[in-house]
Design a protein around this motif. Structure first.
Motif, PDB file in Angstrom:
ATOM      1  N   VAL A  31       0.850  -1.201   0.000  1.00  0.00           N
ATOM      2  CA  VAL A  31       0.000   0.000   0.000  1.00  0.00           C
ATOM      3  C   VAL A  31       0.883   1.246   0.000  1.00  0.00           C
ATOM      4  CG1 VAL A  31      -1.798   1.258   1.231  1.00  0.00           C
ATOM      5  CG2 VAL A  31      -1.781  -1.250   1.255  1.00  0.00           C
ATOM      6  N   LEU A  32       1.954   1.159   0.778  1.00  0.00           N
ATOM      7  CA  LEU A  32       2.886   2.278   0.879  1.00  0.00           C
ATOM      8  C   LEU A  32       3.511   2.577  -0.487  1.00  0.00           C
ATOM      9  CD1 LEU A  32       3.771   3.852   3.393  1.00  0.00           C
ATOM     10  CD2 LEU A  32       5.824   2.469   3.427  1.00  0.00           C
ATOM     11  N   LEU A  33       3.927   1.514  -1.157  1.00  0.00           N
ATOM     12  CA  LEU A  33       4.533   1.688  -2.481  1.00  0.00           C
ATOM     13  C   LEU A  33       3.530   2.291  -3.444  1.00  0.00           C
ATOM     14  CD1 LEU A  33       6.603  -1.565  -3.071  1.00  0.00           C
ATOM     15  CD2 LEU A  33       7.454   0.764  -2.791  1.00  0.00           C
ATOM     16  N   LEU A  34       2.300   1.778  -3.393  1.00  0.00           N
ATOM     17  CA  LEU A  34       1.241   2.256  -4.272  1.00  0.00           C
ATOM     18  C   LEU A  34       0.967   3.733  -4.023  1.00  0.00           C
ATOM     19  CD1 LEU A  34      -0.527   0.721  -6.325  1.00  0.00           C
ATOM     20  CD2 LEU A  34      -2.339   0.762  -4.605  1.00  0.00           C
ATOM     21  N   SER A  35       0.945   4.102  -2.738  1.00  0.00           N
ATOM     22  CA  SER A  35       0.605   5.483  -2.371  1.00  0.00           C
ATOM     23  C   SER A  35       1.598   6.472  -2.945  1.00  0.00           C
ATOM     24  CB  SER A  35       0.556   5.618  -0.850  1.00  0.00           C
ATOM     25  OG  SER A  35       1.871   5.669  -0.341  1.00  0.00           O
ATOM     26  N   GLN A  36       2.786   5.980  -3.281  1.00  0.00           N
ATOM     27  CA  GLN A  36       3.791   6.906  -3.788  1.00  0.00           C
ATOM     28  C   GLN A  36       3.526   7.339  -5.223  1.00  0.00           C
ATOM     29  OE1 GLN A  36       6.039   8.678  -2.015  1.00  0.00           O
ATOM     30  NE2 GLN A  36       4.650   7.772  -0.524  1.00  0.00           N
ATOM     31  N   ASN A  37       2.529   6.708  -5.849  1.00  0.00           N
ATOM     32  CA  ASN A  37       2.155   7.167  -7.181  1.00  0.00           C
ATOM     33  C   ASN A  37       1.252   8.387  -7.116  1.00  0.00           C
ATOM     34  OD1 ASN A  37       3.531   5.208  -8.722  1.00  0.00           O
ATOM     35  ND2 ASN A  37       2.035   3.701  -8.014  1.00  0.00           N
ATOM     36  N   ILE A  38       0.799   8.705  -5.896  1.00  0.00           N
ATOM     37  CA  ILE A  38      -0.013   9.908  -5.742  1.00  0.00           C
ATOM     38  C   ILE A  38       0.930  11.085  -5.559  1.00  0.00           C
ATOM     39  CG2 ILE A  38      -1.784  11.046  -4.355  1.00  0.00           C
ATOM     40  CD1 ILE A  38      -2.353   8.236  -3.138  1.00  0.00           C
ATOM     41  N   ILE A  60       1.930  14.034  -3.894  1.00  0.00           N
ATOM     42  CA  ILE A  60       1.447  14.545  -2.604  1.00  0.00           C
ATOM     43  C   ILE A  60       0.779  15.905  -2.743  1.00  0.00           C
ATOM     44  CG2 ILE A  60       2.207  15.227  -0.284  1.00  0.00           C
ATOM     45  CD1 ILE A  60       2.276  12.204  -0.878  1.00  0.00           C
ATOM     46  N   ILE A  61       1.290  16.671  -3.716  1.00  0.00           N
ATOM     47  CA  ILE A  61       0.818  18.035  -3.881  1.00  0.00           C
ATOM     48  C   ILE A  61      -0.690  18.104  -4.135  1.00  0.00           C
ATOM     49  CG2 ILE A  61       1.043  20.044  -5.409  1.00  0.00           C
ATOM     50  CD1 ILE A  61       3.304  19.358  -3.234  1.00  0.00           C
ATOM     51  N   VAL A  62      -1.242  17.083  -4.796  1.00  0.00           N
ATOM     52  CA  VAL A  62      -2.678  17.142  -5.061  1.00  0.00           C
ATOM     53  C   VAL A  62      -3.496  17.023  -3.776  1.00  0.00           C
ATOM     54  CG1 VAL A  62      -2.408  16.178  -7.378  1.00  0.00           C
ATOM     55  CG2 VAL A  62      -3.006  14.658  -5.483  1.00  0.00           C
ATOM     56  N   LEU A  63      -2.833  16.578  -2.711  1.00  0.00           N
ATOM     57  CA  LEU A  63      -3.545  16.485  -1.436  1.00  0.00           C
ATOM     58  C   LEU A  63      -3.593  17.831  -0.722  1.00  0.00           C
ATOM     59  CD1 LEU A  63      -2.065  13.166  -0.010  1.00  0.00           C
ATOM     60  CD2 LEU A  63      -4.188  13.473  -1.279  1.00  0.00           C
ATOM     61  N   LEU A  92       4.827  14.171   4.541  1.00  0.00           N
ATOM     62  CA  LEU A  92       4.393  13.175   3.563  1.00  0.00           C
ATOM     63  C   LEU A  92       5.435  12.949   2.466  1.00  0.00           C
ATOM     64  CD1 LEU A  92       0.574  13.921   3.117  1.00  0.00           C
ATOM     65  CD2 LEU A  92       1.641  11.929   4.193  1.00  0.00           C
ATOM     66  N   VAL A  93       6.059  14.036   1.991  1.00  0.00           N
ATOM     67  CA  VAL A  93       7.058  13.835   0.925  1.00  0.00           C
ATOM     68  C   VAL A  93       8.386  13.303   1.473  1.00  0.00           C
ATOM     69  CG1 VAL A  93       6.088  15.504  -0.682  1.00  0.00           C
ATOM     70  CG2 VAL A  93       7.850  16.246   0.910  1.00  0.00           C
TER      71      VAL A  93
END
Lengths: 251, 247
Positions: free
Chosen positions: A91-98, A100-103, A124-125
């Motif tokens: 999940v952690l690896l997957l989340s890195q495709n987001i 962060i700035i869009v959050l 987060l970054v």
């Protein structure tokens, strides 16, 4: 490191080219100011922007410190709890495709324009490179040394503190170096989204009034901040990992 | 007193019997070598003694205490020096002690002086030569609080000259304190030169096929390597190993 002057000369050449071409082709300074103009502005307006610097520095450092601490904590937790690792790591690896700035807009809605959402963005970054690098370091622990420690009767805790952790330090430092640059970026971008002070704010103001020279000054400050942070980490690394830098009889 | 006793030890992995009914006794202060070809189950035996896993049957006792499947009861020197690269030589030799009790720095420094590593006590392992690394690794297991030592082909990675030097050196240090030693090797000469007794391990499943007492007086000198008796023992062992592998 020995031939540092070759790229240095090249860099100087590029700057001279920039200076010469802006003059030669009469480029408007709101499009591309000459290096000399940028430098002049940097010196003259020092009093105008210096309070922005300290604000960004404090933000960067606190975000970096929190991000790195959380990153290390997560790595250690995932390492000692293999089940959690199995569950969380993908999940952690997957989340890195987001990106962060869009959050960021979401964080602004939840936490307003204060320091908290900015720290969250930087955290987060920052945490991810540290977590991944640290886990990697743990995973690569030398088999022979693990075997020795087992035969010598080391407890799980001794295995961790005396072998796995020190063994992962070079990896941890690689993670820190990546996070350092990320933290400066995170700080500046979070300031764009709304702040009263900071290099990001100074940059937005300069940009909306077409003070391109000031935008460049801000860029220069960001670069400088990155370099200083990066350099500081390298210095600490050299000290902590001094065993790596001694001359070896056989490497 | 530290007497290591192994009774009827057997271990299988899946369908292969690696060890079968291995029994041996090492008396207090005795230097015993375990000689056998590579892959003859020597390391399995070591892992069992070290307690990394439990045998299928049989037991291991040290001074009457059952240590079967218990870790950290024995001092260990692996094949590779396994020094920690971020620790200075001094901190490295203290490691085994550190795992069990408060380390004694003064004693460690004294030992390093004795083995000619005093100049290097603040150096890192990568600054040492192969022979010096093995010396440090040996000092580490000597300083370890356990009484019996397990040496796992410690000199097999060294060149011939360094190896012979190290054997002489090992004996000189060993003769002072006379710890109980189980030494694994596949080098016949090394086994004869060092040991009080040699146990020859047969192939798959490993059993002890022969026991040979070595009668050379101690302290031993280099010259015995060329004596008639030495060569005689060497021949005897060689024949046993050869006939065993032809079965």
């Amino acid at each position: 490191m020995r031939k540092i002057w070759i790229p240095a000369v090249f860099l100087a050449f590029l700057i001279v080219m920039w200076e010469v071409s802006t003059r030669l082709f009469n480029i408007e300074s709101w499009i591309l100011p000459a290096p000399s103009i940028i430098l002049q502005e940097a010196v003259q307006s020092w009093t105008n922007y210096q309070h922005h610097i300290s604000s960004t520095v404090v933000l960067t450092l606190s975000g970096f410190a929190i991000g790195v601490s959380i990153g290390l904590l997560i790595a250690v937790l995932l390492h000692v709890l293999p089940f959690v690792r199995q569950m969380v790591y993908p999940v952690l690896l997957l989340s890195q495709n987001i990106p962060i700035i869009v959050l960021a807009p979401l964080l602004v809605i939840w936490f307003g324009y204060g320091t908290l959402p900015k720290i969250i963005i930087i955290t987060l970054v920052c945490f991810f490179p540290v977590t991944i690098a640290t886990l990697d370091g743990f995973r690569q622990t030398n088999r022979e040394l693990v075997h020795y420690m087992k035969m010598a009767g080391a407890s799980k805790q001794q295995m961790f503190t005396k072998l796995e952790l020190p063994h992962a330090l070079p990896s941890i430092f690689s993670g820190l170096k990546i996070s350092a640059t990320y933290s400066v970026m995170g700080a500046v971008i979070s300031e764009w989204l709304g702040a009263s002070k900071g290099i990001g704010v100074y940059m937005t103001l300069a940009s909306s009034s077409f003070r391109t020279d000031r935008v460049f000054v801000a860029i220069l400050l960001v670069i400088l901040l990155c370099f200083i942070l990066f350099g500081a980490i390298i210095l600490i690394e050299r000290f902590v990992l001094r065993w790596q830098y001694v001359k070896g009889e056989n490497r | 007193m530290s007497k290591l006793e192994i009774n009827q030890l057997s271990k299988r992995f899946d369908d292969t019997a690696v060890l079968e009914n291995v029994s041996l006794v090492i008396k207090d202060g005795e230097f015993v070598s375990l000689l056998g070809p590579s892959g003859s189950g020597k390391s399995t035996l070591f892992h069992l003694i070290g307690g990394l896993f439990a045998p299928d049957s049989g037991s291991i006792t040290l001074d009457g205490e059952d240590i079967t499947g218990k870790r950290g009861k024995i001092s260990y020197m692996p094949q590779s020096p396994s020094l920690f690269p971020w620790r200075s030589v001094l901190d490295n030799v203290l490691l085994a002690q550190e795992l069990k009790e408060k380390p004694n720095r003064d004693k460690a420094i004294e030992m390093l002086n004795k083995v000619g590593l005093s100049e290097y006590k603040e150096s890192y392992p990568r600054e040492l030569s192969g022979g010096m690394k093995q010396r440090a690794a040996f000092v580490r297991s000597l300083l370890s609080p356990q009484k019996a030592m397990l040496l796992d082909e410690p000199f097999s990675a060294l060149d011939e000259f360094t190896r012979m030097e190290m054997q002489k050196w090992l004996l000189s240090i060993w003769e002072e304190a006379k710890p109980t030693v189980l030494f694994v090797t596949h080098d016949i000469e090394e086994a004869i030169f060092l040991s009080d007794r040699i146990l020859i391990l047969g192939d798959r499943p490993a059993t002890i096929v022969k026991e040979i007492s070595i009668q050379f007086s101690r302290p031993r000198v280099e010259d015995i390597r060329l004596s008639e008796e030495f060569l005689h023992i060497k021949r005897e062992i060689y024949q046993i190993l050869r006939s065993d592998s032809h079965d």
